[in-house]
Design an enzyme around this catalytic site. Structure first.
Site, short mmCIF file in Angstrom:
data_model
loop_
_atom_site.label_atom_id
_atom_site.label_comp_id
_atom_site.label_asym_id
_atom_site.label_seq_id
_atom_site.Cartn_x
_atom_site.Cartn_y
_atom_site.Cartn_z
N GLY A 174 0.83 -1.20 0.00
CA GLY A 174 0.00 0.00 0.00
C GLY A 174 0.86 1.25 0.00
O GLY A 174 1.94 1.27 0.59
N LYS A 195 3.52 -0.01 8.70
CA LYS A 195 3.23 1.31 8.14
C LYS A 195 4.41 2.21 8.44
O LYS A 195 4.71 2.52 9.59
CB LYS A 195 1.95 1.89 8.74
CG LYS A 195 1.59 3.25 8.17
CD LYS A 195 0.30 3.79 8.77
CE LYS A 195 -0.03 5.16 8.20
NZ LYS A 195 -1.29 5.71 8.77
N ASP A 291 -10.66 8.00 5.14
CA ASP A 291 -9.94 7.35 4.04
C ASP A 291 -10.37 5.90 3.88
O ASP A 291 -9.54 4.99 3.75
CB ASP A 291 -8.43 7.44 4.28
CG ASP A 291 -7.61 7.24 3.01
OD1 ASP A 291 -8.19 7.38 1.90
OD2 ASP A 291 -6.41 6.95 3.10
#
Length: 442
Positions: A174, A195, A291
């Site tokens: 991602g 992340k 989001d």
């Protein structure tokens, strides 16, 4: 109206220029306001000194300790309360323009975070009871933050490098406006999603890291991704649980060898609705995700969806109907019209994005295709004419339940209404998706 463009999140995060949606006061001339203020001040504080008034102003300017920033600031204040007055004055003088002292808070975070669990013996670990500090007793938000922090694993950067093959491109699952997400595998075989914050200055990365932690600390639901640890070496990293399936985006729009059946798609729709309903109505603090998209829905081994990535999430106070933001962030194809044009953020912003997600599950198409054509623009006429057959993903064939498909189509059509007033709230959308409200709305 179509909103097309490159499918990537927008520009730097805004920490200022946000306004809470409240009724505006009448427009009164400046000289009249000055008179009223002077009269009111004289009547309330007839014998107040200048020093007293300055103290009152300081009290008024105290941060809201119920907000993520307030919780984190209170945590820092409490941890430094035993330092000498010399150190405090030195710290205050080093702050420029009220800039948050990130380095000290990060040292606090690193110091308080537990070591790798494997480094502790599995049994006979004494439980040390400590008397709660005054700040912790007075602010229950601090208790939540402390307990949450102590439940996390403090990873080293080398561990994350090994798990993600040095953050290789093959492990990239991602990419966002502020962070990249990599899949990885720890030495014990556990799959993780890392992340890694990549954009902005050091202070902006740290601010985003702490703000997201402040949000996640208040979230606990089966349909929200579980944070298991963090790392603040060589940048800011958040570590989540990951299943072999990865994200909905990678499964739905990735390899054509992977086909999700209708049973699994319907389960994903219901679970995502439950997760959003929790964030909007049942969470300790009302959270707007901002989001919602296929790449931010992780899938467990049995296709249970988990909402992840709270980097853009906002707390919406009870007294506010919405936020007004000066710069919009998110992903093209999922923007609600009022957010795209006016910067209005509320629950209906997430509802619109959820409607786009339902269309993706129905059609198998992305929110924006390779030619940057909007899925909503293509699907809306078919939904309005009740021509559901043309919306169904061809890979499904006839292997679906028509009644469930109709419920998804109806819910999607309501969620992507141009006007937020016409969109349902998440409790209504979830009930419609379950079939409880179809006689009313159809």
């Amino acid at each position: 109206m179509a909103y097309v463009g490159e499918q990537k999140p927008y520009s730097p995060r805004e920490n200022e220029n946000e306004k809470c949606g409240k009724p505006q006061p009448p427009n009164i001339p400046g000289h009249e306001v000055a008179k009223v203020k002077t009269k009111k001040q004289n009547s309330l504080y007839p014998s107040a000194s200048a020093e007293d008034l300055r103290y009152l102003d300081m009290e008024k300017d105290k941060p809201d300790e119920s907000s993520p920033r307030g919780v984190l600031d209170a945590c820092t204040r409490d941890s430094q309360s035993n330092k000498s007055s010399h150190e405090n004055s030195k710290s205050k003088s080093s702050q420029s323009g009220g800039l948050f002292n990130w380095s000290k808070l990060l040292r606090l975070w690193s110091k308080k975070s537990i070591k790798r669990l494997a480094s502790f013996p599995p049994v006979n670990v004494p439980k040390i009871s400590r008397r709660k500090s005054r700040s912790e007793r007075e602010n229950p938000q601090l208790c939540i933050l402390y307990n949450f922090q102590n439940s996390l694993v403090s990873f080293t950067f080398s561990e994350l490098q090994t798990a993600t093959h040095n953050f290789s491109a093959e492990n990239l699952v991602g990419k966002g406006g502020y962070a990249d997400v990599y899949k990885g595998c720890l030495k014990d075989g556990q799959l993780i999603a890392v992340k890694r914050l990549t954009k902005g200055t050091a202070d902006e990365k740290t601010s985003g890291f702490l703000s997201e932690l402040g949000i996640i600390a208040h979230v606990n639901h089966p349909n929200v991704a579980k944070l298991i640890g963090s790392c603040i070496e060589e940048g800011m990293h958040l570590v989540f649980q990951l299943s072999p399936l990865g994200s909905l985006g990678s499964v739905l729009h990735g390899s054509k060898n992977t086909i999700i059946g209708w049973k699994e798609r319907y389960k994903i729709a219901l679970g995502t609705a439950d997760g959003l309903l929790y964030l909007h109505d049942s969470c300790l603090k009302r959270i707007i995700h901002r989001d919602i998209k296929a790449d931010n829905i992780l899938l467990t081994e049995d296709y249970e969806p988990q909402i992840c990535d709270f980097g853009l999430a906002k707390w919406l106070p009870k007294q506010c109907s919405h936020h007004n933001v000066s710069k919009f962030e998110g992903t093209f194809g999922y923007f609600a019209p009022e957010y795209f044009m006016h910067g209005i953020v509320d629950e209906k912003t997430d509802v619109y994005s959820f409607g786009v997600l339902l269309l993706e599950l129905m059609t198998g198409r992305p929110a924006l295709d390779d030619q940057q054509r909007s899925l909503v623009i293509w699907a809306k006429p078919l939904l309005d004419s009740n021509d559901t057959k043309k919306l169904i993903d061809p890979s499904l064939g006839e292997n679906y339940i028509p009644e469930e498909m109709d419920l998804v189509a109806l819910t999607a059509s309501l969620c992507i209404e141009q006007s937020p007033i016409l969109r349902p709230r998440m409790n209504q959308a979830s009930a419609e998706l379950d079939g409880f409200m179809s006689p009313i709305l159809s």
